[in-house]
Design a protein around this motif. Structure first.
Motif, PDB file in Angstrom:
ATOM      1  N   ARG B 259       0.824  -1.188   0.000  1.00 41.86           N
ATOM      2  CA  ARG B 259       0.000   0.000   0.000  1.00 41.86           C
ATOM      3  C   ARG B 259       0.872   1.256   0.000  1.00 41.86           C
ATOM      4  N   PRO B 260       0.508   2.262  -0.742  1.00 38.58           N
ATOM      5  CA  PRO B 260       1.347   3.468  -0.829  1.00 38.58           C
ATOM      6  C   PRO B 260       1.591   4.099   0.544  1.00 38.58           C
ATOM      7  N   GLU B 261       0.585   4.053   1.425  1.00 44.93           N
ATOM      8  CA  GLU B 261       0.758   4.711   2.717  1.00 44.93           C
ATOM      9  C   GLU B 261       1.613   3.883   3.684  1.00 44.93           C
ATOM     10  N   SER B 262       1.942   2.602   3.287  1.00 48.18           N
ATOM     11  CA  SER B 262       2.774   1.773   4.164  1.00 48.18           C
ATOM     12  C   SER B 262       4.268   2.040   3.977  1.00 48.18           C
ATOM     13  N   VAL B 263       4.597   2.766   2.910  1.00 55.77           N
ATOM     14  CA  VAL B 263       6.016   2.992   2.598  1.00 55.77           C
ATOM     15  C   VAL B 263       6.452   4.328   3.195  1.00 55.77           C
ATOM     16  N   GLN B 268      17.805   3.304   6.197  1.00 56.00           N
ATOM     17  CA  GLN B 268      18.225   2.072   5.545  1.00 56.00           C
ATOM     18  C   GLN B 268      17.056   1.483   4.788  1.00 56.00           C
ATOM     19  N   GLY B 269      17.335   0.765   3.715  1.00 55.05           N
ATOM     20  CA  GLY B 269      16.254   0.123   2.970  1.00 55.05           C
ATOM     21  C   GLY B 269      16.608   0.062   1.494  1.00 55.05           C
ATOM     22  N   HIS B 270      15.623   0.297   0.653  1.00 52.79           N
ATOM     23  CA  HIS B 270      15.813   0.207  -0.791  1.00 52.79           C
ATOM     24  C   HIS B 270      16.012   1.597  -1.358  1.00 52.79           C
ATOM     25  N   SER B 271      17.000   1.735  -2.215  1.00 49.39           N
ATOM     26  CA  SER B 271      17.213   3.053  -2.799  1.00 49.39           C
ATOM     27  C   SER B 271      16.314   3.218  -4.018  1.00 49.39           C
ATOM     28  N   ALA B 272      15.893   4.458  -4.201  1.00 50.00           N
ATOM     29  CA  ALA B 272      14.971   4.744  -5.294  1.00 50.00           C
ATOM     30  C   ALA B 272      15.229   6.153  -5.788  1.00 50.00           C
ATOM     31  N   MET B 273      14.703   6.443  -6.997  1.00 54.72           N
ATOM     32  CA  MET B 273      14.875   7.755  -7.602  1.00 54.72           C
ATOM     33  C   MET B 273      13.505   8.409  -7.728  1.00 54.72           C
ATOM     34  N   MET B 290      12.197   2.243  -8.259  1.00 55.50           N
ATOM     35  CA  MET B 290      13.047   1.460  -7.362  1.00 55.50           C
ATOM     36  C   MET B 290      13.639   0.350  -8.210  1.00 55.50           C
ATOM     37  N   ASP B 291      14.905   0.476  -8.604  1.00 54.51           N
ATOM     38  CA  ASP B 291      15.479  -0.343  -9.676  1.00 54.51           C
ATOM     39  C   ASP B 291      14.609  -0.139 -10.907  1.00 54.51           C
ATOM     40  N   THR B 313      15.937   6.708   0.100  1.00 55.12           N
ATOM     41  CA  THR B 313      15.898   5.333   0.569  1.00 55.12           C
ATOM     42  C   THR B 313      14.522   5.106   1.188  1.00 55.12           C
ATOM     43  N   VAL B 314      13.873   4.022   0.767  1.00 59.38           N
ATOM     44  CA  VAL B 314      12.540   3.755   1.296  1.00 59.38           C
ATOM     45  C   VAL B 314      12.526   2.413   2.031  1.00 59.38           C
ATOM     46  N   ALA B 315      11.542   2.302   2.948  1.00 60.66           N
ATOM     47  CA  ALA B 315      11.404   1.053   3.689  1.00 60.66           C
ATOM     48  C   ALA B 315       9.943   0.853   4.052  1.00 60.66           C
ATOM     49  N   TRP B 316       9.613  -0.346   4.497  1.00 59.25           N
ATOM     50  CA  TRP B 316       8.283  -0.648   4.983  1.00 59.25           C
ATOM     51  C   TRP B 316       8.394  -1.788   5.970  1.00 59.25           C
ATOM     52  N   SER B 317       7.408  -1.937   6.807  1.00 61.43           N
ATOM     53  CA  SER B 317       7.467  -3.036   7.753  1.00 61.43           C
ATOM     54  C   SER B 317       7.074  -4.318   7.034  1.00 61.43           C
ATOM     55  N   ALA B 318       7.708  -5.392   7.393  1.00 57.96           N
ATOM     56  CA  ALA B 318       7.546  -6.657   6.682  1.00 57.96           C
ATOM     57  C   ALA B 318       6.085  -7.101   6.649  1.00 57.96           C
ATOM     58  N   ASP B 319       5.307  -6.770   7.670  1.00 57.26           N
ATOM     59  CA  ASP B 319       3.892  -7.161   7.709  1.00 57.26           C
ATOM     60  C   ASP B 319       3.094  -6.512   6.590  1.00 57.26           C
ATOM     61  N   ASP B 320       3.524  -5.319   6.189  1.00 53.89           N
ATOM     62  CA  ASP B 320       2.742  -4.573   5.210  1.00 53.89           C
ATOM     63  C   ASP B 320       2.899  -5.095   3.787  1.00 53.89           C
ATOM     64  N   LEU B 321       3.934  -5.870   3.548  1.00 54.74           N
ATOM     65  CA  LEU B 321       4.083  -6.458   2.211  1.00 54.74           C
ATOM     66  C   LEU B 321       3.204  -7.688   2.145  1.00 54.74           C
ATOM     67  N   HIS B 322       2.153  -7.578   1.320  1.00 52.81           N
ATOM     68  CA  HIS B 322       1.215  -8.700   1.219  1.00 52.81           C
ATOM     69  C   HIS B 322       1.583  -9.545   0.009  1.00 52.81           C
ATOM     70  N   VAL B 323       1.871 -10.829   0.274  1.00 56.43           N
ATOM     71  CA  VAL B 323       2.251 -11.719  -0.823  1.00 56.43           C
ATOM     72  C   VAL B 323       1.003 -12.366  -1.399  1.00 56.43           C
TER      73      VAL B 323
END
Lengths: 313, 327, 268
Positions: B259-263, B268-273, B290-291, B313-323
Motif C-alpha cells: 500500500r502506498p501509505e505503508s512505505v 536504511q532500505g531500498h534506494s529509489a529515484m 526502485m530499480d 531510501t525507502v522502507a516498509w514493515s515486513a507485515d505490510d508487504l502482502h504476498v
C-alpha cells in the motif's frame, strides 16, 4: 411482505401469454413484425416484382397480345429515338428543378436555421410545412390560374408594359411555346413550386446541426463571414442539399400529372408509363419505362449515401 | 444464514463475448453486497441476471432458494434502482412510486398513502405532485429508491445509482443508503466501479474482472490482502511488486502488494529515484523508481518531502508487504 | 451568431422564397369569390358568394368528399396498426433484417408514386381483383405506414430500454407495461403520425388513379376538372376548402410533436 421470493398472481390468459413471450423474446419480435412484413412484402413487393417481371415480356406488334416469354426486346425499345428523347427530357427537367429548388430554397433554409429565433422560427417552420402538406392538386391548380393567358402573370407583364419581353421569351424554342401554360418553362415552374419544401427541410436540418462554436471558431481564426459561409457552412450543408435533391429528383422523374396539366405536348416518363399501360395496353413497355426511374434513383441514392446525405433525411 | 442469491456456474455469453463466465456466488440475506469492477467486467450483467432482464446461457440462479429459471422480472420479488433512474416521464412522482402497488391491485387511496410514506422516508415528502422532469438529479435518485422500496422487495438491486451525482451529494447518499439498509434489514446488492464507494458501504465486496469474480471478501481483506495483482491495482492502487523482487525478500516466488501509505522514507532500505511529487492536501504522493519497479508512496503531512530527481531510501514493515499466493 | 443580423440580401432572398411558396395558394382564395365563370380572368371582374351555395348543392362533390374521408379514415387505422407494430419490432432489438424492414417501409414513398400505382394495378389485374373501395384503401395504407412508422420509431426508442425494464421490475407484465408505460409515452407521436397519414391519404391522387375503378375521391374529382375544366367556379371553391381542411391536421400534428418531445426529453 410475501414470504416467497417469487410473486404468484392470478394468471389470466394474457398474463400467461406474457410469460410465454418473455421466455421466447424471438417470438414476440416475430409476432410484431409479421403483419407489416406480410402486408408490405406480399402486397407491395409482390406487385412491384410482378411489374418488373412484365418488363421482360414483349407485345406482339400486330395482334397487341402480350407474349409471356423472356426477352430484352422491350428494353431495346426504350432506346428508340422517340422513347429515348422522353427519358433525356425527363432527366434534364428533374436536374433543372433540383438546381432551381436548391437556389431558391437555400436562403430560406439558411435564414430559418441561423437567424430566425422564437416566434419567427415557428413561422418559418410552418411556412415550409404548410406548402409541403397542402394538396398537391390544389397547388398545381393554382399555377393553372397564374399561367393562364388571361391570368395574373400576363396581366402583370401587360400592366408593366413588358408584354414584348414575355413574347420574345416565349419565342425561344424548347423552353418557350404559345403561352406560359403550354411551355416547358411553365412545367418547370410548377414542378419547382410543388417540390421546393422537400428541398428546404433537409437543408435546414443539416444547417441546424452545425454548432455555433464552429462558426465562432472560424471567425476567431480570421475568416470573414463570406469565407465562413464558403468554407464551413456550405460543405456542412451539402449533405442536406443532396438529401433534398433525392426528393426533388425522384418526384420529378415519376410525376405524370403536372406535365399533363401545364406544359407542351412533349411527354415525360410518367406520361409515357401512364399512356402505355392505359390506352395503348402495352404493359411490358410501360413496365420497362417504370424501371428507368428506379434505376436512376438507385444510382442516385448510391452516390448520395457515399456523400453521407442520409444523416440529413 | 440463509442465502438470498446463489449463482452456480452461471454464464452469460453474447456470441464469443463472455459477459459473465461460470460464476459462483452466494449472497447472504440481509447483507450489503457490492459488485465492484471496471466497465465490461460483468458486474452489471450479473445484476441484470438477478433482476431477470438477462437470461443465463448456462448455470443456475436461485433467489431465496427458488430457481429463477423461466421466471420473468415481474414475478421476482426483487426491485431495481436503475443507473438512469428510469422514472416514468408521464407520471408524477407519487404515481411513479405507487406504480408497483397499482399493478399489484392496491386501491388508489391506500397506494397513494404508501407512496407518500416512502417519499417521506427518502426526505421528499410533499414532492408527490411534481413531474420527474422538475426534480434535480439527487431528487430523482431518491424517487427511484422510494419507488423500489415501497414494494417491500426481499432484495434491492442498485445499478451504479450514485454515478450521476456530484461528489458531495454522492458521499451524503452513501451514508443514507447504508443507514437505510441497516434499518430495513433487507439485502442490498450494489453495483459500482468506484472502489471507495464499495469499500465504505458494503459488508462484502466481490471484485469482477472479465466476467469472473477475482476476489470476494470483507472490504479490509480486499484492501489490505488483495489476492491478485489486478485487485491490488484496481482497489486502492496498491504497488504491485514482481515475483523476483518478492522472492528475494520473503523467499516466496509470487506477486506482492504494497500500500502506498505503508512505505516511508528511511535511513536504511531500498534506494529509489524520485520521478514526480504531487501535493494532495492531506498527504503528498511521491512517484519513484526502485530499480526497475515503479513505486508510488503517500507521505503524511509534516513528513520531509523530497524533490523530483532526488535519490532516496525507502522502507516498509515486513507485515505490510502482502504476498499474493494466488495469481 | 445569435447577436449578429442577417445580411439584407439574405433577408430578401428568404422572403422571396417564402412568398414564392405561399402566394399561389392564396390566389385560389381570391378566385373562389370571382364572378367570372368561363375563364381565369385577372383581375376578377367582380366578387360573389354564390359559388359556395352552388358547390354546397352539388351531390358529386359531396360523394367524392365522403369517399375520400372514408378511405383516409380506414387507411389511417391500418397504417397506425402496421406502423406501430413495425416501429415496436425495429426499436426493440437488433434482430436479423431490421435494415431491410426499414427500407421496405420507406420504399412505397421513396419510389415515384406512379410505380406504386402501376404495380398495384397490374397486380390487381393479374389476380383478377375488381377495383373497389378496398383496392383504393390497399394502396393508401401501403404508403401511409411510413408516416406513422417515422413518427413512432423515434419515440419507441426512447421508451424501450430502461423504462420498460423498470415497469417489469415493478411487477407489470408485457401487456400491463404496454398499457401503462409505452402507450402513454407514444400516444402523441401516434396521433401526429395518424394525422399526417390522414392528410397524405386525403390528398393522394397518383396512386389512386391506378387503384380506383369508377369511384371518385375528391382529388380524382379535382383532377378531372383540371384536365377537362367544366365548372371552374366549383373547382375554385373545392380547392379552397381542401386547403383549409388539410391545414388543420398538419397544424395539430405540429403542436402535438413539438410540445411533448421536449418534455419527454427532459424526463429522462
Amino acid at each position: 411482505m410475501s414470504d416467497s421470493a417469487l410473486i404468484n398472481r392470478r394468471g389470466g390468459a394474457l398474463a400467461q401469454l406474457s410469460d410465454t413471450l418473455w421466455r421466447r423474446p424471438g417470438l414476440l419480435i416475430f409476432l410484431l413484425i409479421l403483419p407489416p412484413a406480410l402486408w408490405l412484402g406480399i402486397i407491395y413487393l409482390g406487385s412491384l416484382f410482378a411489374l418488373l417481371a412484365q418488363s421482360f415480356f414483349s407485345i406482339d406488334e400486330f395482334t397487341g397480345i402480350i407474349q409471356y416469354e423472356f426477352t430484352l426486346k422491350t428494353y431495346a425499345e426504350l432506346f428508340r429515338p422517340s422513347n429515348f428523347d422522353i427519358i433525356i427530357r425527363t432527366v434534364v427537367m428533374a436536374a433543372a428543378v433540383t438546381i432551381g429548388a436548391a437556389v431558391i430554397g437555400f436562403p430560406v433554409a439558411y435564414y430559418a436555421a441561423r437567424y430566425a429565433r422564437g416566434k419567427w422560427k415557428a413561422i418559418f417552420y410552418l411556412g415550409v410545412m404548410m406548402p409541403l402538406w397542402s394538396s398537391y392538386l390544389v397547388k398545381v391548380y393554382s399555377w393553372k390560374l397564374i399561367l393562364a393567358k388571361e391570368g395574373i402573370l400576363n396581366w402583370l407583364f401587360e400592366t408593366l408594359h413588358l408584354g414584348g419581353l414575355l413574347n420574345a421569351y416565349l419565342a425561344i424554342p424548347v423552353i418557350g411555346g404559345n403561352s406560359l401554360s403550354v411551355s416547358a418553362t411553365g412545367t418547370f415552374l410548377v414542378f419547382l413550386y410543388v417540390w421546393i419544401p422537400f428541398m428546404i427541410l433537409p437543408i435546414q436540418a443539416s444547417l441546424e446541426r452545425v454548432p455555433h462554436t464552429m462558426i465562432e471558431a472560424s471567425g476567431d481564426l480570421g475568416a470573414r463571414p463570406a469565407q465562413t459561409f464558403r468554407h464551413v457552412l456550405l460543405p456542412l450543408a451539402l449533405p442536406g442539399v443532396i438529401a433534398g435533391s433525392i426528393f426533388t429528383f425522384s418526384l420529378t422523374l415519376g410525376d405524370y400529372i403536372i406535365p399533363q396539366i401545364v406544359g407542351s405536348s412533349r411527354r415525360f416518363i410518367g406520361q409515357a408509363v401512364y399512356a402505355y399501360q392505359g390506352t395503348a395496353g402495352n404493359i411490358p413497355l410501360a413496365a420497362a419505362f417504370a424501371v428507368v426511374p428506379i434505376l436512376l434513383m438507385a444510382v442516385y441514392l448510391w452516390v448520395a449515401k457515399r456523400q453521407g446525405a442520409f444523416d440529413a433525411l | 444464514m440463509t442465502s438470498a442469491i446463489r449463482f452456480s456456474g452461471v454464464s452469460r455469453h453474447y456470441g464469443d463475448v463472455k459477459a459473465v463466465d461460470t460464476l459462483d456466488l452466494d449472497i447472504a440475506e440481509g447483507e450489503f453486497f457490492a459488485m465492484l469492477g471496471p466497465s465490461g467486467s460483468g458486474k452489471t450483467t450479473s445484476l441484470r441476471l438477478i433482476a431477470g432482464f438477462e437470461r443465463p446461457t448456462a448455470g443456475e440462479i436461485r433467489i431465496f432458494g427458488q430457481i429463477a429459471q423461466g421466471i420473468p422480472p415481474y414475478k421476482r420479488n426483487v426491485n431495481t434502482v436503475f443507473q438512469d433512474y428510469a422514472l416514468f416521464p408521464h407520471l408524477n412522482v407519487r404515481d411513479n412510486v405507487a406504480y408497483g402497488l397499482m399493478i399489484a391491485g392496491q386501491p388508489k387511496a391506500q397506494r397513494h398513502k404508501a407512496a407518500d410514506g416512502a417519499l417521506e422516508m427518502v426526505a421528499l415528502g410533499g414532492y408527490g405532485d411534481r413531474k420527474p422532469s422538475e426534480l434535480s438529479g439527487g431528487q430523482r435518485q431518491r424517487v427511484a429508491l422510494a419507488r423500489a422500496l415501497v414494494n417491500q422487495p426481499k432484495a434491492l438491486l442498485l445499478d451504479e445509482p450514485l454515478g450521476a451525482l456530484d461528489l458531495k451529494l454522492r458521499e451524503q447518499m452513501q451514508e443514507e443508503l447504508k443507514s437505510l439498509q441497516r434499518s430495513l434489514g433487507i439485502t442490498f446488492i450494489f453495483v459500482t466501479h468506484d472502489q471507495g464507494e464499495a469499500l465504505s458501504m458494503a459488508d462484502r465486496v466481490a471484485v469482477f474482472n472479465k466476467g469472473r469474480i477475482v476476489q470476494i471478501g470483507a472490504p479490509e481483506d480486499i484492501y489490505y490482502r488483495p489476492e491478485t495483482p489486478f485487485v491490488a491495482d484496481f482497489v486502492g492502487s496498491s504497488n504491485v511488486l514482481p515475483p523476483e523482487f518478492v522472492a528475494k525478500l520473503t523467499g516466496k516466488h509470487a506477486y506482492g502488494a504494497l500500500r502506498p501509505e505503508s512505505v516511508f522514507l528511511a535511513e536504511q532500505g531500498h534506494s529509489a529515484m524520485v520521478r514526480s511529487v504531487s501535493f494532495l492536501g492531506a498527504a503528498t504522493r511521491v512517484s519513484m523508481q526502485m530499480d526497475k519497479i515503479p513505486l508510488t508512496i503517500l507521505l503524511p503531512k509534516g513528513a520531509v518531502i523530497p524533490k523530483a530527481g532526488d535519490a532516496v531510501t525507502v522502507a516498509w514493515s515486513a507485515d505490510d508487504l502482502h504476498v499474493m499466493d494466488r495469481t | 451568431m445569435h447577436s449578429d443580423r442577417a445580411p439584407l440580401g439574405l433577408k430578401i432572398a428568404a422572403g422571396f422564397g417564402l412568398a414564392f411558396m405561399h402566394l399561389p395558394i392564396l390566389l385560389i382564395f381570391v378566385y373562389a369569390f370571382t364572378t367570372e365563370d368561363k375563364s381565369y380572368q385577372w383581375p376578377p371582374p367582380g366578387f360573389t358568394l354564390k359559388w359556395f351555395a352552388v358547390t354546397w348543392a352539388r351531390p358529386d362533390v359531396w360523394e367524392a368528399l365522403g369517399l375520400s374521408l372514408q378511405v383516409a379514415s380506414i387507411s389511417t387505422i391500418i397504417a397506425l396498426v402496421l406502423g406501430t407494430l413495425c416501429a415496436a419490432a425495429v426499436s426493440r432489438t437488433r434482430f436479423f433484417g431490421r435494415e431491410a424492414i426499414s427500407l421496405l417501409v420507406i420504399l412505397p414513398i421513396a419510389l415515384p408514386g406512379i410505380i406504386t400505382g402501376i404495380a398495384l394495378r397490374s397486380a390487381f389485374n393479374l389476380a383478377d381483383i375488381p377495383f373497389s373501395f378496398w383496392t383504393i384503401v390497399l394502396g393508401h395504407a401501403t404508403f401511409c405506414v411510413v408516416v406513422v412508422y417515422n413518427n413512432a420509431v423515434a419515440r419507441f426508442r426512447r421508451v424501450s430500454g430502461s423504462l420498460v425494464e423498470a415497469s417489469m421490475d415493478l411487477g407489470a407484465n408485457s401487456f400491463q407495461t404496454f398499457r401503462y408505460i409505452i402507450l402513454p409515452n407514444i400516444s402523441t407521436a401516434l396521433l401526429a403520425g395518424g394525422m399526417l397519414a390522414f392528410a397524405l391519404s386525403f390528398d393522394e391522387v397518383i396512386v389512386t388513379t391506378f387503384t380506383a375503378g369508377q369511384q371518385q375521391t375528391l382529388p380524382i374529382w379535382m383532377l378531372e376538372e383540371l384536365v377537362r375544366p367544366r365548372e371552374r367556379p366549383v373547382t375554385n371553391v373545392v380547392a379552397m376548402v381542401v386547403v383549409l381542411v388539410t391545414f388543420l391536421p398538419v397544424l395539430a400534428a405540429y403542436t402535438l410533436t413539438r410540445g411533448t418531445d421536449t418534455v419527454a426529453g427532459q424526463g429522462k
